[in-house]
Scaffold this motif. Structure first.
Motif, mmCIF file in Angstrom:
data_model
loop_
_atom_site.group_PDB
_atom_site.id
_atom_site.type_symbol
_atom_site.label_atom_id
_atom_site.label_comp_id
_atom_site.label_asym_id
_atom_site.label_seq_id
_atom_site.Cartn_x
_atom_site.Cartn_y
_atom_site.Cartn_z
ATOM 1 N N ASP A 172 26.893 35.764 43.287
ATOM 2 C CA ASP A 172 26.391 36.244 41.996
ATOM 3 C C ASP A 172 25.966 37.707 42.092
ATOM 4 O OD1 ASP A 172 26.863 33.809 40.821
ATOM 5 O OD2 ASP A 172 24.778 33.114 40.931
ATOM 6 N N GLU A 173 25.381 38.088 43.222
ATOM 7 C CA GLU A 173 24.932 39.471 43.395
ATOM 8 C C GLU A 173 26.088 40.458 43.358
ATOM 9 O OE1 GLU A 173 22.782 39.639 47.051
ATOM 10 O OE2 GLU A 173 21.120 38.393 46.343
ATOM 11 N N ILE A 174 27.236 40.061 43.905
ATOM 12 C CA ILE A 174 28.367 40.994 43.950
ATOM 13 C C ILE A 174 29.353 40.760 42.804
ATOM 14 C CG2 ILE A 174 28.160 41.287 46.436
ATOM 15 C CD1 ILE A 174 30.538 39.432 46.814
ATOM 16 N N ASN A 193 38.093 32.759 41.492
ATOM 17 C CA ASN A 193 39.273 33.340 40.858
ATOM 18 C C ASN A 193 39.233 34.857 41.001
ATOM 19 O OD1 ASN A 193 40.618 31.071 39.856
ATOM 20 N ND2 ASN A 193 39.364 31.002 38.010
ATOM 21 N N VAL A 194 40.292 35.434 41.553
ATOM 22 C CA VAL A 194 40.333 36.886 41.704
ATOM 23 C C VAL A 194 41.622 37.443 41.108
ATOM 24 C CG1 VAL A 194 38.857 36.973 43.737
ATOM 25 C CG2 VAL A 194 41.325 36.690 44.030
ATOM 26 N N GLU A 195 41.559 38.702 40.735
ATOM 27 C CA GLU A 195 42.757 39.385 40.256
ATOM 28 C C GLU A 195 43.779 39.480 41.396
ATOM 29 O OE1 GLU A 195 43.481 40.412 37.338
ATOM 30 O OE2 GLU A 195 41.610 40.672 36.202
ATOM 31 N N PRO A 196 45.052 39.319 41.089
ATOM 32 C CA PRO A 196 46.078 39.407 42.142
ATOM 33 C C PRO A 196 46.364 40.856 42.531
ATOM 34 C CG PRO A 196 47.110 38.976 40.032
ATOM 35 C CD PRO A 196 45.630 38.946 39.783
ATOM 36 N N GLU A 197 45.345 41.507 43.106
ATOM 37 C CA GLU A 197 45.445 42.925 43.453
ATOM 38 C C GLU A 197 45.742 43.148 44.939
ATOM 39 O OE1 GLU A 197 42.039 45.069 40.914
ATOM 40 O OE2 GLU A 197 41.276 43.396 42.118
ATOM 41 N N TYR A 198 45.433 42.154 45.771
ATOM 42 C CA TYR A 198 45.476 42.340 47.212
ATOM 43 C C TYR A 198 46.258 41.218 47.882
ATOM 44 C CZ TYR A 198 41.563 45.518 46.219
ATOM 45 O OH TYR A 198 40.767 46.517 45.724
ATOM 46 N N GLY A 199 46.654 41.478 49.137
ATOM 47 C CA GLY A 199 47.403 40.501 49.902
ATOM 48 C C GLY A 199 46.514 39.666 50.810
ATOM 49 N N PHE A 200 47.149 38.957 51.745
ATOM 50 C CA PHE A 200 46.446 37.995 52.583
ATOM 51 C C PHE A 200 45.480 38.651 53.560
ATOM 52 C CE2 PHE A 200 50.106 35.607 51.107
ATOM 53 C CZ PHE A 200 49.543 34.372 50.815
ATOM 54 N N ILE A 201 45.832 39.801 54.101
ATOM 55 C CA ILE A 201 44.933 40.449 55.062
ATOM 56 C C ILE A 201 43.629 40.843 54.383
ATOM 57 C CG2 ILE A 201 44.612 42.497 56.502
ATOM 58 C CD1 ILE A 201 47.586 42.334 57.201
ATOM 59 N N ASP A 202 43.732 41.443 53.202
ATOM 60 C CA ASP A 202 42.521 41.826 52.475
ATOM 61 C C ASP A 202 41.724 40.593 52.049
ATOM 62 O OD1 ASP A 202 42.663 44.657 52.530
ATOM 63 O OD2 ASP A 202 44.189 44.641 50.972
ATOM 64 N N PRO A 302 37.833 34.147 33.534
ATOM 65 C CA PRO A 302 38.647 35.327 33.838
ATOM 66 C C PRO A 302 38.498 35.705 35.302
ATOM 67 C CG PRO A 302 36.673 35.954 32.627
ATOM 68 C CD PRO A 302 36.724 34.458 32.613
ATOM 69 N N PRO A 303 39.572 36.099 35.955
ATOM 70 C CA PRO A 303 39.475 36.493 37.365
ATOM 71 C C PRO A 303 38.680 37.778 37.522
ATOM 72 C CG PRO A 303 41.655 36.985 36.487
ATOM 73 C CD PRO A 303 40.944 36.211 35.431
ATOM 74 N N VAL A 304 38.094 37.929 38.707
ATOM 75 C CA VAL A 304 37.302 39.118 39.004
ATOM 76 C C VAL A 304 37.984 39.886 40.127
ATOM 77 C CG1 VAL A 304 35.160 38.017 38.283
ATOM 78 C CG2 VAL A 304 35.867 37.884 40.681
ATOM 79 N N SER A 305 37.566 41.106 40.320
ATOM 80 C CA SER A 305 38.137 41.917 41.390
ATOM 81 C C SER A 305 37.604 41.475 42.751
ATOM 82 C CB SER A 305 37.804 43.390 41.167
ATOM 83 O OG SER A 305 38.275 44.175 42.249
ATOM 84 N N MET A 306 38.462 41.593 43.759
ATOM 85 C CA MET A 306 38.065 41.315 45.131
ATOM 86 C C MET A 306 37.332 42.506 45.748
ATOM 87 S SD MET A 306 40.625 40.068 48.202
ATOM 88 C CE MET A 306 41.727 39.211 47.085
ATOM 89 N N ALA A 307 37.319 43.636 45.048
ATOM 90 C CA ALA A 307 36.811 44.885 45.600
ATOM 91 C C ALA A 307 35.381 44.798 46.140
ATOM 92 C CB ALA A 307 36.927 45.999 44.561
ATOM 93 N N PRO A 308 34.428 44.134 45.455
ATOM 94 C CA PRO A 308 33.068 44.097 46.000
ATOM 95 C C PRO A 308 32.991 43.469 47.394
ATOM 96 C CG PRO A 308 33.044 43.463 43.699
ATOM 97 C CD PRO A 308 34.493 43.536 44.098
ATOM 98 N N ALA A 309 33.784 42.429 47.640
ATOM 99 C CA ALA A 309 33.789 41.812 48.970
ATOM 100 C C ALA A 309 34.429 42.731 49.994
ATOM 101 C CB ALA A 309 34.513 40.471 48.918
ATOM 102 N N LEU A 310 35.467 43.459 49.593
ATOM 103 C CA LEU A 310 36.107 44.393 50.510
ATOM 104 C C LEU A 310 35.183 45.570 50.825
ATOM 105 C CD1 LEU A 310 39.749 44.344 49.129
ATOM 106 C CD2 LEU A 310 38.846 43.205 51.169
ATOM 107 N N GLU A 311 34.327 45.932 49.875
ATOM 108 C CA GLU A 311 33.328 46.965 50.150
ATOM 109 C C GLU A 311 32.332 46.483 51.204
ATOM 110 O OE1 GLU A 311 31.657 47.913 46.375
ATOM 111 O OE2 GLU A 311 33.510 48.821 45.595
#
Length: 350
Positions: A172-174, A193-202, A302-311
């Protein structure tokens, strides 16, 4: 006299059910037909869980018994097995999708788009369905993160529940809300649910970073240590379940065990008092008839970005000096990956 075959009307399809009287769970007296009836009873829910996803079948054609053995990568002999490639004789109306293994080889895998396909898979003895975290239109772009809270020896489901509560707060925080389900065993799964922006490694890095944050907040209860000898009596966040061709059983899948437990979607309010033994092939249909698919909000969110976890992953590399972790043994050596030699053996060599 045993019934040899019956025809079922599933939507617009006619699906054959062979040997419907075959016993699949002897202690409960459940037959193959009962298993198929169960999947029809939760049809909308399991279809939503598998829709458009390449899906590996875990087939138990003889049903489950205490002596039945599941073939694995390490030992290919068994009464049950994983079916990754669409089998010969697959009906022309069954949709498939091409997936790529870590080796670079490809395969056409069954990709459910209607309930009839799931019932056809169940007729083949499929108890657990293992969908990829991608859709068939873009099999290299992950659109679902899956966090596996796996109790290690000395811990139990209650420990996983406590870890899940802290995990929910982190997500929830991210801005990456998760949705829980039982594994069918002693663990808990949380899907995002995440946006299909990244592959398996990310995607794997994202789950690893979330796991490390959970470990940081619960150091005595949670671990991301890959080697079993280092985990201790903790909940292991199995980040390698997000690696390519590593999958988690879908919601509503049946666990091959005496109780015929199922992987049950939950609301967060239900998690503290949940008991995996309450969710079985026998009990789930009445729960579903009363509540419907409690993961409907998840599928509609709605899907969310994976970016906060990658940060978080980038922060861990920069500020804490931790990055890549070992991959499973069947994978080719990956960029930046540390040694796959378990620590005790590495010390012996030294």
């Amino acid at each position: 006299m045993a019934t040899k075959k019956v025809m079922l009307t599933i939507g617009e399809r006619e699906v054959g059910l062979s040997s419907p009287d075959k016993i699949y769970f002897a202690e409960l007296g459940l037959t193959k037909s009962d298993v198929v009836d169960y999947y029809q009873a939760v049809g909308d829910g399991i279809l939503a869980a598998l829709m458009d996803r390449p899906t590996t079948m875990e087939r138990w054609p003889g049903g489950w018994s205490p002596d039945a053995k599941l073939a694995t990568r390490a030992d290919g002999h068994g009464d049950a097995f994983y079916q990754k490639r669409a089998p010969k004789g697959t009906p022309e109306w069954v949709t498939t999708a091409t997936i790529t293994f870590p080796s670079g080889r490809t395969a056409d895998e069954v990709c459910p788009t209607e309930l009839a396909t799931i019932i056809w898979m169940a007729n083949l003895g499929t108890l657990r369905f293992h969908p990829w975290p991608v859709h068939r239109e873009a099999t290299e772009q992950v659109n679902q993160l899956r966090i596996d809270l796996d109790p290690q020896p000395g811990t139990d489901f209650g420990d996983a529940v406590r870890a899940a509560g802290q995990l929910r707060q982190i997500l929830d925080e991210i801005g990456m809300p998760g949705h829980p389900k039982t594994s069918g065993g002693r663990g808990l799964h949380v899907f995002i649910n995440v946006e299909p922006e990244y592959g398996f490694i990310d995607a794997r890095h994202a789950v690893l970073a979330i796991g490390r944050e959970l470990e940081r907040r619960m150091p005595d209860q949670v671990t991301t240590k890959w080697w079993k000898e280092e985990r201790g009596e903790k909940i292991f966040v199995d980040f390698n379940q997000m690696a390519r061709d590593r999958t988690i059983a879908s919601a509503y899948s049946i666990r091959p065990c005496a109780e015929a437990r199922v992987s049950a979607p939950l609301t967060w309010d239900e998690v503290p008092d949940a008991d995996p033994n309450d969710f079985t092939v026998v009990t789930m249909p009445s729960r579903y008839a009363e509540l419907g698919d409690v993961w409907k909000p998840f599928h509609e969110a709605p899907p969310v970005s994976m970016a906060p976890a990658l940060e978080l992953y980038e922060r861990d590399e920069r500020d804490h000096g931790v990055g890549e972790m070992p991959y499973p043994p069947e994978y080719p050596k990956m960029k930046g990956e540390p040694s796959r030699v378990q620590p005790s053996r590495a010390r012996e060599k030294d």
